[in-house]
Each structure stands twice: as structure tokens, then as C-alpha cells.
Design a protein around this motif. Sequence first.
Motif: not given
Length: 378
Positions: A6-12, A189-195
Amino acid sequence: MSDFKLQVVVPKDHDEESGLITSSSVGAGELTPAKDATGVGFSTNPERRAVGDRLFRGSHNSAPVDGDETRDHRPGRRSGPLVSGAAYCVSSCSMILLNKVVLSTYNFNAGTSLMLYQNFICCLVVAILGLSGAVSVEKLNWKLVKLWIPVNIIFVGMLVSGMYSLKYINVAMVTILKNMTNILTALGELYIFRKHQNQKVWTAMFLMIISAVSGGITDLSFDATGYAWQTANCILTASYSLTLRRVMDKAKQTTKTGTLNEISMVLLNNLLSLPFGILLILLAGEWRYVITTDVIELPGFWIVATASGLLGLAISFTSMWFLHQTGPTTYSLVGSLNKIPISVVGLVMFKVPISMPNLFSILFGLFAGTFFARAKMS
């Protein structure tokens, strides 16, 4: 089964993420997600699809479903989505209800000790599976541990706050209030990753705020202590998700294989939480209560506490199984819809006093959560 990795992809989203990335036993599977709780809005990129293709044997004959989803159409596998979905829903529903039984029905006033015991169970099971070759576990090293300690401190705080909020607040309101985690995560996410999120997502989050505020105002069993713990839990859960995303790439670089799979992450989180849990128990004097309370002499208490710990780990497996059988879209939507039976059963099982305005707020919150999941897919 030695090739089961199993591998992790960080969920939303938190509601679906909790069970997957923490193996938490604090209702993450409402998962959470993550959700998750806590996820789990999974990424729909090629990496996630590739991970899904490697999860189980015999996944060669698949047909596209809903764009990025795959499903096995061989006669012997047609029941896979139904069985895996049922396993995921049952494990996630059962986990939060069993925790509520331990904390409220048995009136166990040591949430940190319960977390410590459940995390120990997770470590024990993962260690046994790793030694037997059933799963692949990365070898831990000091560089990885040192990098992960800040993440783990937030992780412990998230679990402890979740335990205490569940003790004081009814299951349905905990489920609705957990929606606030999605809002905090989106802002982060908006302020840190600009998403940036689309208009539908912001509309859904506005509806979540309305449902949470109205739910709190109309809650006949309102408890300020419980709401304070839940507020802390939402902040810590969002912080965990955002912090995890920042350190994942660095963490992978510290391993020999250059990856950090799901099982290794579960072991790392739960193993590192043990000394922090012990420290909290000593500092708060909780150990005095644990050694004197009569509840620990009841066999039923230990059965329920152990089962909830095992279910926390089971959610990691069932969520990945269900994701492989269907896809991120179906998984995320089912995770949101799964809040409905949790809320209904919680209200009935624990005989929660409820008014029509409060019931409407809960139903409105469940709708907002489902609308949020759909909006994230668009």
C-alpha cells in the motif's frame, strides 16, 4: 500475499483521510474523507491509478468507469465493489460507535489511555503482518523519525482531542462538526499551497458553516467542553493534513527505497505516538484514574476497546480495497454518504435527546457534506 503493498497519496478531504493515513480510531472512517477524520477525496492523478493497479493480484481485466475509475468485470469479481464497499462502511461506522460505547456507555474518563492502547494494538498487528511477510514495511531510521516527530505530535493531539470530543458530544453532531475540518484545510491549501477551489466548493463550505452553527445552537445536549475539544480536533486535523503534505517528499528521501508506503506510515505514526501518549498520561495524572477505576475489570470493556483499535487498522485495508474496486469518485461520495447511517444509528443507539430544529441542522449538514464531495469532483 507477500506482494500486497500500500502506498499513500495525501488525500484532499479529512473525512476520508483519517482512516487511510492515520489508522486512527477516532471516527476517522466517516471517512474521514477525512476525513477523512479524519479523511478521503483521493487524488485522481496517474500515480493514484498506478498504486491501485498494484494493490491486488488479478487486476488486469478492467474497464474504465467514470473517467478515472476502474472496475474488474470478470464474473468472479463482479461482487468486489459491493463487498469491499460494505466492508469499508461497516468498519468505519463500527469504529466511531465502539469508541462512543467505551467513552460514554462505560463512562471511561481516560481518552489518552484509550488512544495509547489502540495504537499499541495497531503496532502489534502491523509488526506481526510485517514479520510474516504479508505486508511490506520500510525500515525506520533516525533521520526519518526526527523528521516525523512534529507530524506525530499533531497526530497525537488530533487523536486525543477526538476521543474527548466524542465523549461529550453525540455522534451525529461530531459528524457534522467534523465538516469544519474541510474548511480549515481548504483555507490552509489556499494560503500555503496557493490551491484555489471552485465556486461550488466554497458554496458547500458556507453551507457547512451554517449547519455547524445552527446545530450547536439547537443541540439539546450541548456541552461547552465537548465543543471546545471538537474545535481543537478540527484545527489539529487540518494542521496534520497540511503538515503531512509538506513533509511527505522529504520523508520519502530518507528511506532506502525512496518511498513510504501506507503500512510503514501507520507503523511510524502509531509507534512514535506511544512515548508521547505515556508522557501525557503521566503529566495529566490520568494513570491514577486508570489503575483505580472499576471499568477495567470488565471483560466487555476490553473486548470493545480492542475491537475499536483493530477497526482503526481495518479501515486502512478496506478503504484501499474499496478504492481499487471502484475509484476515487465513488470512494469519496460513499465516504460522505456513510455519515448518514453513522448519524442515524448514533442518535438511536445512544438515545440522544433531539429537537426538530437540531434534526434539521444535522440533515442539512449531511447534505452539505455530500454536496462538498460532489463539488470537489467537479
